[in-house]
Design a protein around this motif. Sequence first.
Motif, PDB file in Angstrom:
ATOM      1  N   VAL A  88      -7.642 -51.552  31.679  1.00  0.00           N
ATOM      2  CA  VAL A  88      -8.031 -50.196  31.219  1.00  0.00           C
ATOM      3  C   VAL A  88      -9.045 -49.530  31.326  1.00  0.00           C
ATOM      4  CG1 VAL A  88      -7.919 -48.872  28.792  1.00  0.00           C
ATOM      5  CG2 VAL A  88      -6.141 -51.134  29.218  1.00  0.00           C
ATOM      6  N   PRO A  90     -10.912 -52.065  24.692  1.00  0.00           N
ATOM      7  CA  PRO A  90     -10.357 -52.083  25.990  1.00  0.00           C
ATOM      8  C   PRO A  90     -10.849 -53.531  26.944  1.00  0.00           C
ATOM      9  CG  PRO A  90     -11.874 -50.507  26.131  1.00  0.00           C
ATOM     10  CD  PRO A  90     -11.805 -51.010  24.787  1.00  0.00           C
ATOM     11  N   ASP A 135      -9.211 -45.945  33.646  1.00  0.00           N
ATOM     12  CA  ASP A 135      -9.865 -44.798  33.086  1.00  0.00           C
ATOM     13  C   ASP A 135     -10.766 -44.190  33.978  1.00  0.00           C
ATOM     14  OD1 ASP A 135      -8.296 -44.448  30.747  1.00  0.00           O
ATOM     15  OD2 ASP A 135      -9.818 -45.689  29.387  1.00  0.00           O
ATOM     16  N   VAL A 185      -2.545 -46.097  28.368  1.00  0.00           N
ATOM     17  CA  VAL A 185      -3.481 -45.445  29.042  1.00  0.00           C
ATOM     18  C   VAL A 185      -3.012 -44.396  29.849  1.00  0.00           C
ATOM     19  CG1 VAL A 185      -3.949 -47.250  30.864  1.00  0.00           C
ATOM     20  CG2 VAL A 185      -5.905 -45.844  29.975  1.00  0.00           C
ATOM     21  N   ARG A 237      -0.262 -51.788  27.252  1.00  0.00           N
ATOM     22  CA  ARG A 237      -1.243 -51.039  27.143  1.00  0.00           C
ATOM     23  C   ARG A 237      -1.590 -50.023  28.425  1.00  0.00           C
ATOM     24  NH1 ARG A 237      -3.706 -51.053  22.472  1.00  0.00           N
ATOM     25  NH2 ARG A 237      -2.379 -52.604  21.171  1.00  0.00           N
ATOM     26  N   MET A 238      -1.018 -50.584  29.660  1.00  0.00           N
ATOM     27  CA  MET A 238      -1.462 -49.653  30.634  1.00  0.00           C
ATOM     28  C   MET A 238      -0.262 -48.503  30.638  1.00  0.00           C
ATOM     29  SD  MET A 238      -3.820 -50.962  32.443  1.00  0.00           S
ATOM     30  CE  MET A 238      -4.007 -50.082  33.680  1.00  0.00           C
ATOM     31  N   GLY A 267      -5.165 -56.512  28.475  1.00  0.00           N
ATOM     32  CA  GLY A 267      -5.672 -54.953  28.414  1.00  0.00           C
ATOM     33  C   GLY A 267      -6.125 -54.787  27.268  1.00  0.00           C
TER      34      GLY A 267
END
Length: 124
Positions: free
Chosen positions: A61, A57, A65, A100, A96-97, A50
Motif C-alpha cells: 500500500v 498500511p 501510494d 487504495v 486493500r489494493m 496490505g
Amino acid sequence: MAVSKDAVWERDPHTAAKHDLLKQYLEAWAPILLSRNDVITYAEGFAGAGVYQGSDPDSPVIAYDVFAEALEEMSKRMRLILTEEDPRRAEELKRRMALVRAKHTGDIAKRLQVDIQHADSPTT
C-alpha cells in the motif's frame, strides 16, 4: 519476531521503521526511474495482507501510494507484482489494493497496474 499465523497482525516498531525507510527510498527513486523509463516494475514477495491491525498500511500500500503520486507528475506506466503464499493474506491484499486504487483519481489506476499472485513458497 515470529511470523503471525493470523491474516492481519499488529505492526511492530521495527516494521514501522522499515516502512518509513521504504517510503523515503521510493519517493526518492520513483521520479528518477520514471524519468528514464516509460514503464517500470516493482515486485514484492511475501507481500502480506496490505494492512496491519489498527489500519497501519503494509509495504504494498505504501509503494502504491508513492508510485501513484509520482505518476501524477509524469505520463508513464508502472506495474506492481505482489506475491503472497498465505491465501487469506492474498485475499486481504486484494481488498486493500482495491481500496487504495479507488482513492486515486484520473487515469492513475489504468497506468498503475497491480498483479497479485498467490504462490506457494518453494520447498527444499
